[in-house]
Structures are given as C-alpha cells and as structure tokens.
Design an enzyme around this catalytic site. Structure first.
Site, PDB file in Angstrom:
ATOM      1  N   TYR A 246       0.878  -1.086   0.009  1.00  0.00           N
ATOM      2  CA  TYR A 246       0.015   0.070   0.060  1.00  0.00           C
ATOM      3  C   TYR A 246       1.209   1.153  -0.013  1.00  0.00           C
ATOM      4  CZ  TYR A 246      -4.280   2.573   1.371  1.00  0.00           C
ATOM      5  OH  TYR A 246      -5.482   3.363   1.400  1.00  0.00           O
ATOM      6  N   LEU A 248       0.953   4.192   1.014  1.00  0.00           N
ATOM      7  CA  LEU A 248       1.077   4.984   2.142  1.00  0.00           C
ATOM      8  C   LEU A 248       2.466   4.697   2.898  1.00  0.00           C
ATOM      9  CD1 LEU A 248      -1.991   5.702   1.864  1.00  0.00           C
ATOM     10  CD2 LEU A 248      -2.054   6.150   4.188  1.00  0.00           C
ATOM     11  N   SER A 249       2.740   3.400   2.704  1.00  0.00           N
ATOM     12  CA  SER A 249       4.196   2.943   3.147  1.00  0.00           C
ATOM     13  C   SER A 249       5.209   3.244   2.491  1.00  0.00           C
ATOM     14  CB  SER A 249       3.845   1.213   3.274  1.00  0.00           C
ATOM     15  OG  SER A 249       5.192   0.816   3.503  1.00  0.00           O
ATOM     16  N   PRO A 250       6.219   4.019   3.410  1.00  0.00           N
ATOM     17  CA  PRO A 250       7.576   4.176   2.728  1.00  0.00           C
ATOM     18  C   PRO A 250       8.234   3.003   2.432  1.00  0.00           C
ATOM     19  CG  PRO A 250       7.180   5.271   4.926  1.00  0.00           C
ATOM     20  CD  PRO A 250       6.147   4.365   4.803  1.00  0.00           C
TER      21      PRO A 250
END
Length: 453
Positions: A246, A248-250
């Site tokens: 996903y 949003l995850s770095p």
C-alpha cells in the site's frame, strides 16, 4: 594492509562482526573503542564514522560502518566462497531480508530496552517494551519453523547477526524454551560453533554485567504477551512481478521507485494494514512476518523492501548503476540502507503508531528523535550529491521514501537542512518520482492530518 575493526564487544553489533570475521577466517586488527571514555566522539573517529557508532571497519583508505554492511563487505572481498552470503540472487535475497529483519525489528526493540536502562534510568523492563521484543521472538520462531537456520538450511551472515542480537535480548527478556522451541534449538546450534565463545560469549558476559548493574536488585523482570491463537524471467517476461503493498507505506514506495527505475513490469496488489489485510491466511502464507511490501517472482517470494530492491537490481540489472558490484561502493549503499532500516524507519513508525493509538499531537520526544535523523542525514549529504556517493543508488530510494514521510509530521526547515532539501529536489526531477513516491506521501499526509483533527 590488514583491515582494522574499531570495536567494543559489549555491543551486539560488534559481536556480529566478530562472529563473521572468525567464520570467514579473515585477519583483522581489533582496535578497542572505550565508549565510556567517549572514544567514539573524538574527531579522528568521527572522520571515519560521522554516526559515531561501533563497529567501524577501516580497510586502507576505505571506511564503512554498520555491522551487516561490514560483514557483507568482508565476505565479498575476503571470503573464500559464497557459503555465508550466496551469490545466487534468490538465496542472497533471503539472507538480506533476514539481515534487515534483525536491523529493523529485533535490534531496535532490544535497543529500546537498553536505552531505557542507560539513558532514562529505568530499573525494570517495561511491559510494552517486553511485549514488543517478545513479538520479535514470535516472528523469529516462525522463520525457524521453516528452516534449520534463519535463512535456509545453511549457516549464513544472517545467523551471525541475529544470534548476537538474540543472545543479548535473552538477557533482558528471557526466551521461554517451551514457547520458542525452534529458537532455543537454533541458539544451541550457534553456541556449538567453534568460534562462538570467543566472538560472542566474552562480550555477552560484559553486556550481562552492565544490564544487571542497571536493573533493580540485579533481577530481570519478565513480561510476556499472550500466545497468539526457479523460473528466470527477463524484463519482458509475459508474467510480471507481483508487488503486495500500500503506497502510504515508505518501504512500499522505495520498492515502487526501484521497479520504475529498472523499467520492470509488475502487478500491484493493494494490502492495507489498517484493514488487517496483511493478517489474512493467504498473506501470512506468503509472508509470515506480515509486513509490507512482499514481492512474488514466480515461485520465489521475498519481503522487506531493502532485500526486495537489492534482489531486483541483482537479478534484472546485474547490479547496474543503482547497486554496483564494486564491493566498496556496494558496502556504502548497504550501510545507508541499514541506516534507513535500523534508525530512520523505526523512529518514523513510532510516531505513526502513536497516532493510531489516539495521539493528536507529536510529542517533544518524537520530534527530538526525528530531528536526530535529519541531522545525521544532513551530515551524509554535506560531501556527496546522493546519500551513497555521486551517483543515484538504491539507498536514495529507501531513504527518500522515509524522510519525505517524516517530513509530513516534522517538517524539514530549509535553512537548517539545505543539503537534504537540495537532494530531495534532485530526486523529484526523476521522471518516475511522482508516481513512485509523491502520490503515496500525499495520501500519508492526508491520513495523518485526519488523525490529528
């Protein structure tokens, strides 16, 4: 010229390198670093290692720090064979993933307890820190249920790094043999190594003495959590890679940047931790550590973004400019990726967890921790165009995905961090940057804003 290892064997990281040196049979001069006397803060040491950590390796004019990066460098340059760090891209990727598991999960959780004893004056191990470390034990047990050693059926650098951490962690939160039988069995195997006593146990005894002196009555309190019920493809292969994650995850974004930089086709399957999609039986079968991202390449599965992107570069670009095979250049890139995995990302994720726990503001403590990261990164960029030298590398993708995420919670001051700002602007010019990183950063910023309101 004999390489020099600047060390203090009370440190698990130092002991990981001592184990590797003994396993490799490499002749290395050991230079003691007295941490109590602040030897690691002296100008001559900071010139070699501006992060002032131990161990540091000096090999002629070349210096490298971070035990995992050191061990890989020594193996590639001086190893008689590839048994400890396989040349096969898939086998190597598994070893890398386990090394990053140690650097990003096991070591920081153990280190958080040590920091509470040394810096905060704690006299007991708090329940939340013990729970966190025990969760790490559970993950390690899961790995060892599938193989004799942590990265397969043969001893590897991953075992040497993890045993140094786990033997130290066991002092703080004892490992129950009935709950973690595979881990206990593996520890016994490691203790049977002919060089274990000299390379690990001697320093571990010093660590035990230090810990007991800090804890109330020399007693270690134990808290535990409740038990929880080769197809080779070209870039133009018909069946693309599959990335689970996903944006949003770095770490997911670091992987996206790499895939796009290498021009690889892939399927992207969204996996939302907020919706518990990483805990479904199907996902756990792929990745028992239930982290994102996870990459599928035919029958081969690998997780941890740093291990993933190194695998992609090795397999599909033969290393290439992003991950050159030159051992010194690669060692620096590895060190920067371990800096992201073991220092940067754990500090960022602490803030995110606080928001999910209901926090509406960022505490001064969290701001201070992230500021420490900014200062270290600014130092790295004082003398180089990119984080690992004068050329774009995998390390830039890992670090930029984390630091731009940090920027959403603790903004970077342009006048205080000019080198970081210029470096980010340089990466923003990449044709794939917006889709690979900025889209996810924008979503993350919106999510954080909603949690703070």
């Amino acid at each position: 010229m004999t390489p020099k290892l600047y060390s203090a064997d009370l440190s698990p990281a130092v002991r990981a390198s001592l184990l590797a040196i003994r396993a490799l049979g490499v002749d290395v001069e050991l230079v003691p670093v007295n941490l109590m006397e602040q030897d690691h803060m002296k100008p001559e040491y900071l010139k070699m290692n501006p992060f002032h950590t131990v161990p540091t390796l000096e090999d002629g004019d070349f210096a490298i720090w971070d035990s995992a990066a050191i061990n890989i460098y020594l193996t590639e340059k001086y190893g008689k064979d590839d048994s400890l760090y396989p040349s096969n891209p898939e086998a190597r990727a598994v070893v890398n993933q386990r090394l990053f598991f140690n650097s990003g999960i096991l070591f920081p959780r153990m280190g958080a307890i040590v920091a509470s004893l040394l810096r905060e004056g704690a006299k007991t191990v708090s329940k939340d820190k013990a729970d966190s470390l025990t969760q790490g034990y559970t993950l390690l047990e899961t790995l060892l249920e599938r193989s004799t050693y942590v990265a397969g059926e043969k001893l590897s650098l991953a075992d040497l790094s993890i045993i140094a951490t786990i033997s130290s962690a066991n002092v703080l939160v004892p490992i129950a043999s009935n709950r973690f039988p595979k881990t206990t069995e593996w520890i016994s195997k490691m203790q049977a190594l002919p060089y274990y006593e000299e390379a690990n146990q001697t320093g571990l005894n010093k660590f035990i003495g230090m810990v007991k002196s800090k804890l109330a009555s020399g007693i270690i309190e134990l808290f535990v959590i409740a038990a929880e019920n080769d197809v080779i493809r070209s870039v133009h292969a018909k069946m693309p890679l599959t990335l689970h994650g996903y944006n949003l995850s770095p770490p997911v974004r670091a992987t996206l940047l790499t895939l796009k930089a290498l021009g690889l086709e892939y399927n992207h399957i969204p996996v939302s931790p907020a919706a518990k999609q990483h805990l479904t039986p199907e996902y756990l079968k792929l990745n028992p550590l239930h982290t994102i991202p996870t990459l599928e390449d035919g029958d081969f599965v690998i997780y941890d973004s740093h291990a993933i992107i190194a695998y992609l570069a090795d397999k599909y670009a033969d290393g290439g400019a992003l991950y050159p095979k030159d051992v010194e250049k690669r060692a620096i890139i590895n060190q920067r990726m371990y800096f992201d995995c073991g220092t940067m990302f754990p500090k960022f994720i602490e803030v995110i967890r606080a928001f999910f726990a209901g926090a509406k503001t960022i505490s001064k403590d969290f701001i201070a921790r992230i500021t420490e990261v900014y200062i270290l990164l600014e130092t790295l960029l004082e003398n180089s165009t990119y984080v690992a030298g004068e050329e774009l590398s995998l390390a830039d993708f890992s670090v930029v995905s984390t630091v731009t995420s940090m920027n959403t919670v603790v903004p970077l001051a342009t006048n205080r961090y000019p080198n970081i700002i210029k470096w980010i602007e340089r990466l923003q010019e990449l044709p794939y940057y917006f889709e690979g990183n900025q889209e996810g950063v924008d979503k993350l910023a919106a999510a954080i804003k909603s949690m703070m309101s």
